[in-house]
Design a protein around this motif. Structure first.
Motif, PDB file in Angstrom:
ATOM      1  N   GLY A  47       0.807  -1.210   0.000  1.00  0.00           N
ATOM      2  CA  GLY A  47       0.000   0.000   0.000  1.00  0.00           C
ATOM      3  C   GLY A  47       0.842   1.263   0.000  1.00  0.00           C
ATOM      4  O   GLY A  47       1.811   1.403  -0.751  1.00  0.00           O
ATOM      5  N   VAL A  48       0.482   2.200   0.853  1.00  0.00           N
ATOM      6  CA  VAL A  48       1.145   3.501   0.910  1.00  0.00           C
ATOM      7  C   VAL A  48       2.632   3.350   1.202  1.00  0.00           C
ATOM      8  O   VAL A  48       3.488   3.921   0.506  1.00  0.00           O
ATOM      9  CB  VAL A  48       0.481   4.393   1.981  1.00  0.00           C
ATOM     10  CG1 VAL A  48       1.259   5.687   2.166  1.00  0.00           C
ATOM     11  CG2 VAL A  48      -0.967   4.686   1.599  1.00  0.00           C
ATOM     12  N   ASP A  49       2.975   2.603   2.242  1.00  0.00           N
ATOM     13  CA  ASP A  49       4.377   2.488   2.634  1.00  0.00           C
ATOM     14  C   ASP A  49       5.201   1.676   1.654  1.00  0.00           C
ATOM     15  O   ASP A  49       6.391   1.925   1.485  1.00  0.00           O
ATOM     16  CB  ASP A  49       4.478   1.889   4.045  1.00  0.00           C
ATOM     17  CG  ASP A  49       4.221   2.936   5.113  1.00  0.00           C
ATOM     18  OD1 ASP A  49       5.188   3.553   5.578  1.00  0.00           O
ATOM     19  OD2 ASP A  49       3.041   3.151   5.452  1.00  0.00           O
ATOM     20  N   GLY A  50       4.562   0.723   0.987  1.00  0.00           N
ATOM     21  CA  GLY A  50       5.308  -0.122   0.070  1.00  0.00           C
ATOM     22  C   GLY A  50       5.406   0.392  -1.344  1.00  0.00           C
ATOM     23  O   GLY A  50       6.426   0.196  -2.025  1.00  0.00           O
ATOM     24  N   PHE A  51       4.345   1.110  -1.832  1.00  0.00           N
ATOM     25  CA  PHE A  51       4.294   1.393  -3.262  1.00  0.00           C
ATOM     26  C   PHE A  51       3.824   2.804  -3.649  1.00  0.00           C
ATOM     27  O   PHE A  51       3.803   3.114  -4.835  1.00  0.00           O
ATOM     28  CB  PHE A  51       3.418   0.347  -3.955  1.00  0.00           C
ATOM     29  CG  PHE A  51       4.035  -1.025  -3.912  1.00  0.00           C
ATOM     30  CD1 PHE A  51       5.001  -1.390  -4.828  1.00  0.00           C
ATOM     31  CD2 PHE A  51       3.679  -1.933  -2.920  1.00  0.00           C
ATOM     32  CE1 PHE A  51       5.605  -2.638  -4.777  1.00  0.00           C
ATOM     33  CE2 PHE A  51       4.276  -3.189  -2.851  1.00  0.00           C
ATOM     34  CZ  PHE A  51       5.248  -3.541  -3.786  1.00  0.00           C
ATOM     35  N   MET A  52       3.434   3.650  -2.698  1.00  0.00           N
ATOM     36  CA  MET A  52       3.059   5.006  -3.102  1.00  0.00           C
ATOM     37  C   MET A  52       4.279   5.738  -3.654  1.00  0.00           C
ATOM     38  O   MET A  52       5.382   5.632  -3.124  1.00  0.00           O
ATOM     39  CB  MET A  52       2.455   5.781  -1.933  1.00  0.00           C
ATOM     40  CG  MET A  52       2.084   7.216  -2.310  1.00  0.00           C
ATOM     41  SD  MET A  52       1.192   8.097  -1.000  1.00  0.00           S
ATOM     42  CE  MET A  52      -0.476   7.542  -1.329  1.00  0.00           C
ATOM     43  N   HIS A  53       4.051   6.497  -4.729  1.00  0.00           N
ATOM     44  CA  HIS A  53       5.130   7.216  -5.409  1.00  0.00           C
ATOM     45  C   HIS A  53       5.305   8.614  -4.821  1.00  0.00           C
ATOM     46  O   HIS A  53       4.351   9.381  -4.716  1.00  0.00           O
ATOM     47  CB  HIS A  53       4.803   7.338  -6.901  1.00  0.00           C
ATOM     48  CG  HIS A  53       5.748   8.209  -7.673  1.00  0.00           C
ATOM     49  ND1 HIS A  53       7.039   7.834  -7.942  1.00  0.00           N
ATOM     50  CD2 HIS A  53       5.591   9.440  -8.219  1.00  0.00           C
ATOM     51  CE1 HIS A  53       7.640   8.787  -8.636  1.00  0.00           C
ATOM     52  NE2 HIS A  53       6.777   9.780  -8.809  1.00  0.00           N
ATOM     53  N   PHE A  54       6.535   8.914  -4.415  1.00  0.00           N
ATOM     54  CA  PHE A  54       6.928  10.268  -4.017  1.00  0.00           C
ATOM     55  C   PHE A  54       8.190  10.617  -4.797  1.00  0.00           C
ATOM     56  O   PHE A  54       9.123   9.808  -4.873  1.00  0.00           O
ATOM     57  CB  PHE A  54       7.248  10.351  -2.516  1.00  0.00           C
ATOM     58  CG  PHE A  54       6.100  10.016  -1.616  1.00  0.00           C
ATOM     59  CD1 PHE A  54       5.024  10.880  -1.482  1.00  0.00           C
ATOM     60  CD2 PHE A  54       6.106   8.841  -0.884  1.00  0.00           C
ATOM     61  CE1 PHE A  54       3.967  10.573  -0.632  1.00  0.00           C
ATOM     62  CE2 PHE A  54       5.058   8.530  -0.033  1.00  0.00           C
ATOM     63  CZ  PHE A  54       3.973   9.391   0.089  1.00  0.00           C
ATOM     64  N   ALA A  55       8.243  11.813  -5.346  1.00  0.00           N
ATOM     65  CA  ALA A  55       9.370  12.190  -6.198  1.00  0.00           C
ATOM     66  C   ALA A  55      10.706  12.111  -5.471  1.00  0.00           C
ATOM     67  O   ALA A  55      11.731  11.767  -6.071  1.00  0.00           O
ATOM     68  CB  ALA A  55       9.153  13.602  -6.747  1.00  0.00           C
ATOM     69  N   GLN A  56      10.724  12.398  -4.172  1.00  0.00           N
ATOM     70  CA  GLN A  56      11.982  12.436  -3.427  1.00  0.00           C
ATOM     71  C   GLN A  56      12.219  11.195  -2.575  1.00  0.00           C
ATOM     72  O   GLN A  56      13.041  11.229  -1.652  1.00  0.00           O
ATOM     73  CB  GLN A  56      12.000  13.691  -2.532  1.00  0.00           C
ATOM     74  CG  GLN A  56      11.775  14.991  -3.276  1.00  0.00           C
ATOM     75  CD  GLN A  56      12.780  15.217  -4.388  1.00  0.00           C
ATOM     76  OE1 GLN A  56      13.969  14.927  -4.247  1.00  0.00           O
ATOM     77  NE2 GLN A  56      12.293  15.724  -5.524  1.00  0.00           N
ATOM     78  N   ARG A  57      11.512  10.125  -2.847  1.00  0.00           N
ATOM     79  CA  ARG A  57      11.705   8.880  -2.110  1.00  0.00           C
ATOM     80  C   ARG A  57      11.857   7.720  -3.090  1.00  0.00           C
ATOM     81  O   ARG A  57      11.347   7.776  -4.216  1.00  0.00           O
ATOM     82  CB  ARG A  57      10.510   8.606  -1.178  1.00  0.00           C
ATOM     83  CG  ARG A  57      10.313   9.629  -0.087  1.00  0.00           C
ATOM     84  CD  ARG A  57      11.429   9.584   0.954  1.00  0.00           C
ATOM     85  NE  ARG A  57      11.143  10.483   2.078  1.00  0.00           N
ATOM     86  CZ  ARG A  57      11.462  11.766   2.130  1.00  0.00           C
ATOM     87  NH1 ARG A  57      12.069  12.326   1.091  1.00  0.00           N
ATOM     88  NH2 ARG A  57      11.179  12.505   3.187  1.00  0.00           N
ATOM     89  N   PRO A  58      12.541   6.648  -2.696  1.00  0.00           N
ATOM     90  CA  PRO A  58      12.687   5.508  -3.607  1.00  0.00           C
ATOM     91  C   PRO A  58      11.347   4.823  -3.854  1.00  0.00           C
ATOM     92  O   PRO A  58      10.524   4.704  -2.939  1.00  0.00           O
ATOM     93  CB  PRO A  58      13.659   4.588  -2.870  1.00  0.00           C
ATOM     94  CG  PRO A  58      13.544   4.972  -1.423  1.00  0.00           C
ATOM     95  CD  PRO A  58      13.251   6.442  -1.419  1.00  0.00           C
ATOM     96  N   ASP A  59      11.114   4.398  -5.087  1.00  0.00           N
ATOM     97  CA  ASP A  59       9.903   3.656  -5.428  1.00  0.00           C
ATOM     98  C   ASP A  59      10.075   2.171  -5.094  1.00  0.00           C
ATOM     99  O   ASP A  59      11.163   1.703  -4.769  1.00  0.00           O
ATOM    100  CB  ASP A  59       9.601   3.802  -6.926  1.00  0.00           C
ATOM    101  CG  ASP A  59       8.943   5.128  -7.251  1.00  0.00           C
ATOM    102  OD1 ASP A  59       7.994   5.505  -6.548  1.00  0.00           O
ATOM    103  OD2 ASP A  59       9.382   5.798  -8.211  1.00  0.00           O
ATOM    104  N   ASN A  60       8.962   1.445  -5.198  1.00  0.00           N
ATOM    105  CA  ASN A  60       8.983  -0.025  -5.078  1.00  0.00           C
ATOM    106  C   ASN A  60       9.650  -0.493  -3.783  1.00  0.00           C
ATOM    107  O   ASN A  60      10.419  -1.454  -3.764  1.00  0.00           O
ATOM    108  CB  ASN A  60       9.688  -0.645  -6.292  1.00  0.00           C
ATOM    109  CG  ASN A  60       9.038  -0.248  -7.598  1.00  0.00           C
ATOM    110  OD1 ASN A  60       7.829  -0.344  -7.749  1.00  0.00           O
ATOM    111  ND2 ASN A  60       9.843   0.225  -8.547  1.00  0.00           N
TER     112      ASN A  60
END
Length: 494
Positions: A142-155
């Protein structure tokens, strides 16, 4: 079969971070539940970051219970299940084993918004009784595992899984496992994760073979993922940044995960994303996923390991039960989904001809969506991988009597047969009260044979003969049919 704890604890085992002690079952299986493999990723300094090493502890950590990460419950009465804490894994091993055992590492599914490595259906005791060690992995969703933030690592959830595989390489020998004989396997989002890991060259050497059960290969571009994040944040009235999201309670976060999942079902606003079943999917981040999960699998030459891949015959029926959605679908819905998928002319007539029941649009719709979501990705994986490595292909065809027989050979129905956990309370919802034990024995034996000897017991798949194992009350080796249907998907980009 549910095993009881016996009085004697399981042996104390050293890990890199400290000593652990589990329990033994009445059948002599040593079980370790809740071994930390990654430091708590829900703290302010680690939130939405890559997994960090577990800090050492003093003394002996008792590992007899486990819990998943925070996630939505499966009923309105359970708004939130799981809890924040260190990421954990679980181990089942025969108590009297000698020598190095083959290891199977299981990634549970849950549409990228749920996972629970200690659900009773994933009990590894049957594998352990046959001389195979099982490790089941909890990871962020969910949010902690897969939400996209430009300044954070994805996936981040995939990164957690890779961290667990590294933990296995560094620690499993202390439990009697062989780090050079690791079979990575998973179902649904867990199978999609296996495929992503296979497509990532940096994971080479963390496993020696893989099993992919019903793989969804949907993914998001950064632009699509940004749109999901914006919708999620707008629902809560907060900025679309990690600092603002981190201040929201887990209860509100996971309820909003479900809300966004419902919002994107509006095809007029979200297009093909409306067919994904979840708003949270792996993102093409140019790191863990360079192009797309499927294209990375095609292009990566470094992880050419033996693979079993397959699906169930009627995957999508699970999502049309028990809310009677199957009976509500019309011909208009069929034409709309065919149009959304841009399938070739003649797709409507082809599916009517090949459906279980052409008279019921719901049955036809279920088959189209089964093919899009799981069946055709599994077939395509078999086709591309069989050209470079040993590949075995299967279909699970046993029709469950659940929901008055309407569930059929649906998504997840194969999992209790795989683990030999048919008589757990969870499994009964999917397989009924008298499922064929012989089918479970044959599937579990095939997976054990693959883990031990690299061969599940039926001929390898090739584009030439298309040999397929059909698992049913009486399993048989056959040839994949429905050529008219498979042709419709030849140019589809998964």
């Amino acid at each position: 079969m549910e095993f009881l704890q016996c009085n004697a604890p399981a042996p104390v085992v050293d890990t890199e971070a400290g000593k652990v002690q589990g329990y033994c079952t009445d059948e002599g299986i040593s079980v370790y539940k809740g071994i930390p493999y990654v430091a708590n990723p829900f703290t302010p300094e680690r939130r939405f970051q890559s997994p960090q090493p577990m800090q050492p502890w003093q003394g002996i950590k008792v590992t007899v219970s486990d819990w998943p990460v925070p996630q939505p419950g499966r009923s309105p009465a359970q708004r939130l299940v799981g809890r924040a804490g260190d990421l954990t894994l679980n181990i089942w091993r025969p108590g009297n084993a000698e020598g190095k055992l083959p290891v199977m590492v299981w990634l549970p599914g849950g549409a990228w918004i749920r996972e629970d490595a200690t659900e009773s259906v994933y009990d590894g005791s049957v594998f352990a009784k046959k001389g195979v060690m099982v490790v089941t992995v909890n990871y962020r969703v969910g949010v902690d595992g897969f939400m996209h933030f430009a300044q954070r690592p994805d996936n981040r959830g995939i990164a957690d899984q890779i961290a667990a595989l590294k933990w296995v390489q560094h620690n499993i020998a202390n439990f009697g496992g062989d780090p050079d004989r690791v079979t990575l396997f998973g179902q649904s989002a867990g199978a999609g994760s296996v495929a992503i890991i296979l497509g990532n060259p940096e994971t080479k050497g963390l496993y020696q073979q893989a099993i992919i059960q019903s793989p969804p290969m949907q993914w998001l571009s950064p632009a699509e993922a940004t749109r999901i994040t914006r919708q999620f944040s707008d629902n809560l009235g907060i900025p679309a940044d990690p600092e603002a999201v981190a201040k929201v309670s887990f209860d509100d976060l996971v309820q909003n995960v479900l809300k966004v999942g419902e919002q994107i079902k509006d095809a007029t606003q979200w297009g093909r994303l409306s067919l994904g079943g979840t708003a949270f999917l792996p993102v093409a981040d140019s790191k863990i996923i360079v192009r797309s999960p499927m294209e990375d699998l095609v292009m990566n030459d470094s992880n050419r390991v033996p693979v079993i891949v397959g699906s169930t015959d009627s995957e999508y029926r699970l999502y049309l039960m028990p809310g009677s959605e199957l009976q509500k679908i019309t011909d208009k819905d069929l034409r709309a989904v065919i149009n959304e998928l841009s399938l070739p002319t003649g797709a409507f007539q082809a599916y009517i001809k090949n459906s279980i029941s052409a008279e019921n649009p719901g049955d036809v719709y279920a088959q189209i969506m089964s093919d899009y979501t799981f069946r055709m990705p599994a077939l395509y994986i078999a086709q591309i991988m069989s050209r470079n490595q040993n590949t075995w292909f299967y279909h699970f065809s046993w029709r469950s009597p659940a929901y008055n027989g309407l569930l059929g050979a649906a998504h997840f129905v194969d999992v209790p047969f795989t683990f030999g956990t048919l008589h757990t309370k969870e499994a009964e919802n999917f397989v009924g009260i008298n499922p064929p034990q012989s089918l479970s024995d044959s599937m579990n034996d095939a997976w054990v044979g693959f883990a031990k000897y690299g061969n599940p017991g039926w001929p390898k798949y090739s584009d030439k003969d298309k040999k397929t194992m059909f698992f049913d009350t009486k399993s048989y080796l056959g040839t994949l049919g429905d050529q008219q249907i498979t042709t419709l998907w030849e140019n589809f980009r998964f």
